[in-house]
Design a protein around this motif. Structure first.
Motif, PDB file in Angstrom:
ATOM      1  N   GLN A   1       0.710  -1.264   0.065  1.00  8.63           N
ATOM      2  CA  GLN A   1      -0.126  -0.070   0.032  1.00  8.63           C
ATOM      3  C   GLN A   1       1.022   1.339   0.056  1.00  8.63           C
ATOM      4  OE1 GLN A   1       0.432  -1.929   2.477  1.00  8.63           O
ATOM      5  NE2 GLN A   1       0.540  -0.754   4.305  1.00  8.63           N
ATOM      6  N   GLN A   2       0.167   2.362  -0.523  1.00  6.57           N
ATOM      7  CA  GLN A   2       1.122   3.597  -0.500  1.00  6.57           C
ATOM      8  C   GLN A   2       0.785   4.321   0.642  1.00  6.57           C
ATOM      9  OE1 GLN A   2       2.878   4.265  -3.080  1.00  6.57           O
ATOM     10  NE2 GLN A   2       2.076   2.486  -3.979  1.00  6.57           N
ATOM     11  N   VAL A   3       2.162   4.700   1.384  1.00  7.55           N
ATOM     12  CA  VAL A   3       2.036   5.484   2.423  1.00  7.55           C
ATOM     13  C   VAL A   3       2.492   6.765   2.267  1.00  7.55           C
ATOM     14  CG1 VAL A   3       3.163   5.562   4.799  1.00  7.55           C
ATOM     15  CG2 VAL A   3       2.819   3.505   3.828  1.00  7.55           C
ATOM     16  N   PRO A   4       1.593   7.818   2.532  1.00  9.27           N
ATOM     17  CA  PRO A   4       1.790   9.253   2.235  1.00  9.27           C
ATOM     18  C   PRO A   4       3.015   9.773   3.101  1.00  9.27           C
ATOM     19  CG  PRO A   4      -0.228   8.895   3.287  1.00  9.27           C
ATOM     20  CD  PRO A   4      -0.073   7.601   3.127  1.00  9.27           C
ATOM     21  N   ILE A   5       3.922  10.616   2.729  1.00  4.25           N
ATOM     22  CA  ILE A   5       4.825  11.154   3.283  1.00  4.25           C
ATOM     23  C   ILE A   5       4.246  12.589   3.769  1.00  4.25           C
ATOM     24  CG2 ILE A   5       7.253  11.866   3.616  1.00  4.25           C
ATOM     25  CD1 ILE A   5       7.890   9.615   1.411  1.00  4.25           C
ATOM     26  N   THR A   6       4.016  12.755   5.069  1.00  6.28           N
ATOM     27  CA  THR A   6       3.569  13.959   5.648  1.00  6.28           C
ATOM     28  C   THR A   6       4.773  14.810   6.538  1.00  6.28           C
ATOM     29  OG1 THR A   6       2.795  12.695   7.538  1.00  6.28           O
ATOM     30  CG2 THR A   6       1.414  13.031   5.614  1.00  6.28           C
ATOM     31  N   PRO A   7       4.938  16.131   6.365  1.00  4.12           N
ATOM     32  CA  PRO A   7       5.901  16.768   6.914  1.00  4.12           C
ATOM     33  C   PRO A   7       5.810  16.873   8.336  1.00  4.12           C
ATOM     34  CG  PRO A   7       4.518  18.343   5.918  1.00  4.12           C
ATOM     35  CD  PRO A   7       4.128  16.995   5.297  1.00  4.12           C
ATOM     36  N   GLY A   8       6.807  16.789   9.255  1.00  2.00           N
ATOM     37  CA  GLY A   8       6.596  16.727  10.556  1.00  2.00           C
ATOM     38  C   GLY A   8       8.105  16.655  11.455  1.00  2.00           C
ATOM     39  N   ALA A   9       8.014  16.429  12.623  1.00  2.00           N
ATOM     40  CA  ALA A   9       9.114  16.118  13.365  1.00  2.00           C
ATOM     41  C   ALA A   9       9.750  14.851  12.752  1.00  2.00           C
ATOM     42  CB  ALA A   9       8.867  16.203  14.780  1.00  2.00           C
ATOM     43  N   PRO A  10      11.008  14.763  12.698  1.00  2.00           N
ATOM     44  CA  PRO A  10      11.585  13.521  12.100  1.00  2.00           C
ATOM     45  C   PRO A  10      11.862  12.524  13.129  1.00  2.00           C
ATOM     46  CG  PRO A  10      13.376  15.278  11.937  1.00  2.00           C
ATOM     47  CD  PRO A  10      11.928  15.985  12.406  1.00  2.00           C
ATOM     48  N   ASP A  11      12.060  11.152  12.813  1.00  2.00           N
ATOM     49  CA  ASP A  11      11.986  10.249  13.645  1.00  2.00           C
ATOM     50  C   ASP A  11      13.415  10.050  14.318  1.00  2.00           C
ATOM     51  OD1 ASP A  11      11.945   7.864  15.103  1.00  2.00           O
ATOM     52  OD2 ASP A  11      11.138   6.579  13.432  1.00  2.00           O
TER      53      ASP A  11
ATOM     54  N   ALA B   1      19.208   9.392  13.668  1.00  2.00           N
ATOM     55  CA  ALA B   1      20.513   8.960  13.854  1.00  2.00           C
ATOM     56  C   ALA B   1      21.210   8.154  12.692  1.00  2.00           C
ATOM     57  CB  ALA B   1      20.375   7.820  14.852  1.00  2.00           C
ATOM     58  N   LEU B   2      20.312   7.755  11.987  1.00  2.00           N
ATOM     59  CA  LEU B   2      20.626   6.927  10.646  1.00  2.00           C
ATOM     60  C   LEU B   2      21.162   7.889   9.575  1.00  2.00           C
ATOM     61  CD1 LEU B   2      20.570   4.259   8.786  1.00  2.00           C
ATOM     62  CD2 LEU B   2      18.481   4.810   8.060  1.00  2.00           C
ATOM     63  N   ALA B   3      20.719   9.098   9.538  1.00  2.00           N
ATOM     64  CA  ALA B   3      21.117  10.209   8.555  1.00  2.00           C
ATOM     65  C   ALA B   3      22.506  10.703   8.890  1.00  2.00           C
ATOM     66  CB  ALA B   3      20.109  11.086   8.544  1.00  2.00           C
ATOM     67  N   LYS B   4      22.606  10.750  10.099  1.00  2.00           N
ATOM     68  CA  LYS B   4      23.785  11.377  10.827  1.00  2.00           C
ATOM     69  C   LYS B   4      25.006  10.229  10.591  1.00  2.00           C
ATOM     70  CE  LYS B   4      22.065  14.165  14.495  1.00  2.00           C
ATOM     71  NZ  LYS B   4      21.996  14.506  15.762  1.00  2.00           N
ATOM     72  N   TRP B   5      24.738   9.129  10.703  1.00  2.00           N
ATOM     73  CA  TRP B   5      25.580   8.127  10.304  1.00  2.00           C
ATOM     74  C   TRP B   5      26.248   7.876   9.048  1.00  2.00           C
ATOM     75  CZ3 TRP B   5      26.204   3.208   8.082  1.00  2.00           C
ATOM     76  CH2 TRP B   5      27.342   2.362   8.342  1.00  2.00           C
TER      77      TRP B   5
ATOM     78  N   LEU C   1      14.466   7.196   6.069  1.00  2.00           N
ATOM     79  CA  LEU C   1      14.967   8.527   5.622  1.00  2.00           C
ATOM     80  C   LEU C   1      13.865   9.220   4.852  1.00  2.00           C
ATOM     81  CD1 LEU C   1      18.560   7.714   4.437  1.00  2.00           C
ATOM     82  CD2 LEU C   1      17.861   8.604   6.386  1.00  2.00           C
ATOM     83  N   PRO C   2      13.337   8.823   3.696  1.00  2.00           N
ATOM     84  CA  PRO C   2      12.005   9.520   2.957  1.00  2.00           C
ATOM     85  C   PRO C   2      11.046   9.670   3.939  1.00  2.00           C
ATOM     86  CG  PRO C   2      12.234   7.200   2.156  1.00  2.00           C
ATOM     87  CD  PRO C   2      13.671   7.302   2.928  1.00  2.00           C
ATOM     88  N   LEU C   3      10.660   8.551   4.789  1.00  2.00           N
ATOM     89  CA  LEU C   3       9.685   8.930   5.656  1.00  2.00           C
ATOM     90  C   LEU C   3       9.657  10.202   6.460  1.00  2.00           C
ATOM     91  CD1 LEU C   3       8.429   5.380   6.680  1.00  2.00           C
ATOM     92  CD2 LEU C   3       7.125   6.874   5.071  1.00  2.00           C
ATOM     93  N   SER C   4      10.928  10.531   6.885  1.00  2.00           N
ATOM     94  CA  SER C   4      11.173  11.686   7.911  1.00  2.00           C
ATOM     95  C   SER C   4      11.606  12.883   7.040  1.00  2.00           C
ATOM     96  CB  SER C   4      12.187  11.344   8.812  1.00  2.00           C
ATOM     97  OG  SER C   4      11.668  10.231   9.784  1.00  2.00           O
TER      98      SER C   4
ATOM     99  N   LEU D   1      18.429  15.857   2.168  1.00  2.00           N
ATOM    100  CA  LEU D   1      17.829  17.098   2.282  1.00  2.00           C
ATOM    101  C   LEU D   1      18.292  17.338   3.765  1.00  2.00           C
ATOM    102  CD1 LEU D   1      14.188  16.542   1.115  1.00  2.00           C
ATOM    103  CD2 LEU D   1      15.959  17.778   0.146  1.00  2.00           C
ATOM    104  N   TYR D   2      18.875  16.598   4.386  1.00  2.00           N
ATOM    105  CA  TYR D   2      19.355  16.812   5.815  1.00  2.00           C
ATOM    106  C   TYR D   2      20.690  17.406   5.761  1.00  2.00           C
ATOM    107  CZ  TYR D   2      21.341  15.457  10.434  1.00  2.00           C
ATOM    108  OH  TYR D   2      21.904  15.478  11.801  1.00  2.00           O
ATOM    109  N   ASP D   3      20.764  18.423   6.403  1.00  2.00           N
ATOM    110  CA  ASP D   3      22.383  18.964   6.163  1.00  2.00           C
ATOM    111  C   ASP D   3      23.285  18.938   7.492  1.00  2.00           C
ATOM    112  OD1 ASP D   3      21.603  20.250   3.739  1.00  2.00           O
ATOM    113  OD2 ASP D   3      20.564  22.208   4.805  1.00  2.00           O
ATOM    114  N   GLY D   4      22.785  17.948   8.261  1.00  2.00           N
ATOM    115  CA  GLY D   4      23.627  17.837   9.511  1.00  2.00           C
ATOM    116  C   GLY D   4      23.776  18.962  10.532  1.00  2.00           C
ATOM    117  N   PRO D   5      24.376  18.903  11.562  1.00  2.00           N
ATOM    118  CA  PRO D   5      24.416  19.748  12.649  1.00  2.00           C
ATOM    119  C   PRO D   5      25.150  20.980  11.881  1.00  2.00           C
ATOM    120  CG  PRO D   5      26.128  18.005  12.920  1.00  2.00           C
ATOM    121  CD  PRO D   5      25.434  17.563  11.830  1.00  2.00           C
ATOM    122  N   GLN D   6      24.438  22.280  12.450  1.00  2.00           N
ATOM    123  CA  GLN D   6      24.577  23.442  11.868  1.00  2.00           C
ATOM    124  C   GLN D   6      25.602  24.248  12.765  1.00  2.00           C
ATOM    125  OE1 GLN D   6      23.468  24.460   8.887  1.00  2.00           O
ATOM    126  NE2 GLN D   6      22.855  22.171   8.670  1.00  2.00           N
ATOM    127  N   TRP D   7      26.572  23.506  13.376  1.00  2.00           N
ATOM    128  CA  TRP D   7      27.034  24.308  14.557  1.00  2.00           C
ATOM    129  C   TRP D   7      28.310  25.476  13.890  1.00  2.00           C
ATOM    130  CZ3 TRP D   7      32.292  23.619  14.249  1.00  2.00           C
ATOM    131  CH2 TRP D   7      32.952  22.700  13.751  1.00  2.00           C
TER     132      TRP D   7
END
Length: 412
Positions: free
Chosen positions: A101-111, A116-120, A181-184, A235-241
């Motif tokens: 089934q198709q799960v719509p991707i809705t904007p919101g707070a990332p999981d 953690a997976l994106a940072k790694w 990653l795409p769901l968040s 779309l994730y740019d990592g920590p912006q320090w």
């Protein structure tokens, strides 16, 4: 499809017939008559009404009200889901679930697991390449490199230190982990945009996008599939320090310049001397450029080919190499001359420089005898090709030749 009747509303004959059929089927399943089943249900409802502190009729109305509210809620959810599906192809990406089934991707707070997976993954060498998405430069990577990194021993070692990283199991394989990653909205699938899009070649007219040579111009796909050969963009740019640190430094610098009148007098005098010295260096550079041009114009007539001061001053070299050497002569191309060469009735234009002239003269002097013999043979050959006639003891010749052509050829 008709729902339950409103509170206080009598059921229709069709609804009464359907209720009676359900009661008869339930009584037959339990091995009872419909009257016995109704009596048993009435006793159960009376007991529940006594527990709630209500009469039998009040409890029945309460049950009707709850059934009506549940039916209303289900209808609203169905309508909202239909509206989401109708608006989905216009812009919101979808992710295919486990059952297809198709799960719509809705904007919101990332999981947090997706973060953690994106940072790694950002710390791994996925061999990203730069692309253009909506006029901005983004990093693009292939799915197979990310799946290979998730299935590597480095991921297992990182997961032992960070419990937020998902574990690879039979229920959650590496593809399901990558879906976080795409769901968040941390990475989305993209494809190369059409080269003719926006130019009216079979497409709807739209604003043409600016293209950068050597970089893909990509667009986000509505169907967020997972395949080894597909491309995803970060779309994730990592920590912006670091960006925040640069912004803080720029703010401090601006505030320091704005508060110049509040500086100590000695510091302001020092800054004034520095600015005058910088302006003096710029003026000296312009004066040197003008002087070297005048020097070249004078020496090009007096001592040709002319002398340059700092010949590499405006060349594409480093700062210190611009001032080395201090002087140099103007570079001149080797002299050349043009000559015409007759070859098979075709006049050829040949470019010969002075060295070639000297070499050809030496070659001619060495092969003088051979040249005379070759000349005699060529005269005999040319005489045989002409039409010769004798009239009154005189020999007249009619030369048959083609019109000469001029061609420019490269030097041999």
């Amino acid at each position: 499809m008709s729902g339950p009747p409103h509170p206080g509303q009598q059921p229709s004959p069709q609804q009464l017939a359907a209720i009676q059929q359900q009661i008869a089927a339930e009584a037959q399943r339990r091995g009872m008559t419909p009257q016995q089943l109704q009596a048993q249900q009435r006793q159960q409802i009376q007991a529940e009404a006594d527990k709630a502190g209500l009469t039998f009729d009040q409890y029945i109305n309460k049950l009707k009200q709850q059934a009506f509210e549940n039916h209303q809620r289900q209808q609203q959810m169905a309508q909202q889901q239909a509206q989401n599906q109708a608006a989905q192809p216009q812009g919101q990406p979808q992710m295919q679930g486990q059952q297809g089934q198709q799960v719509p991707i809705t904007p919101g707070a990332p999981d947090p697991r997706a973060l953690a997976l994106a940072k790694w993954l950002k710390s791994q060498d996925l061999k990203p390449r730069t692309c253009i998405l909506n006029g901005q430069r983004k990093d693009m990577f292939r799915v197979k490199r990310a799946l290979r990194a998730i299935d590597s021993p480095a991921y297992t070692k990182a997961r032992s230190k960070n419990s937020l990283l998902p574990e690879i199991t039979a229920a959650t394989p590496k593809a399901e982990i990558f879906k976080l990653l795409p769901l968040s909205l941390l990475a989305l699938r993209v494809s190369k945009s059409d080269a003719h899009e926006g130019h009216g070649h079979g497409h709807a007219p739209s604003k043409p996008q600016k293209r950068v040579k050597g970089l893909w111009t990509v667009k986000i796909e509505q169907q967020q599939d997972i395949n080894d050969d597909l491309h995803y963009v970060w779309l994730y740019d990592g920590p912006q320090w670091r960006t925040k640190l640069y912004a803080l430094g720029a703010l401090i610098l601006i505030m320091t310049v704005v508060m110049f009148p509040l500086w100590p007098v000695t510091l302001r005098i020092g800054v004034w001397y520095l600015s005058m010295g910088f302006l003096g260096l710029i003026g000296l550079f312009f004066a040197m450029a003008i002087f070297r041009l005048i020097l070249f114009c004078v020496t090009v007539f007096t001592v040709p080919p002319g002398l340059w001061l700092y010949p590499n001053l405006f060349e594409d070299v480093g700062f210190f190499d611009s001032f080395r050497p201090v002087w140099g002569w103007q570079e001149v191309s080797p002299p050349f001359s043009l000559c015409f060469h007759l070859d098979d009735g075709v006049v050829r234009l040949i470019e010969i420089d002075e060295q070639d002239k000297k070499a050809k003269k030496a070659k001619k002097s060495k092969k003088g005898n051979d040249g005379e013999k070759a000349g005699a043979k060529s005269v005999e050959a040319s005489a045989s090709t002409n039409d010769t006639r004798t009239t009154n003891g005189q020999v007249s010749k009619r030369h048959a030749h083609a019109a000469p052509r001029v061609e420019e050829v490269e030097d041999e």
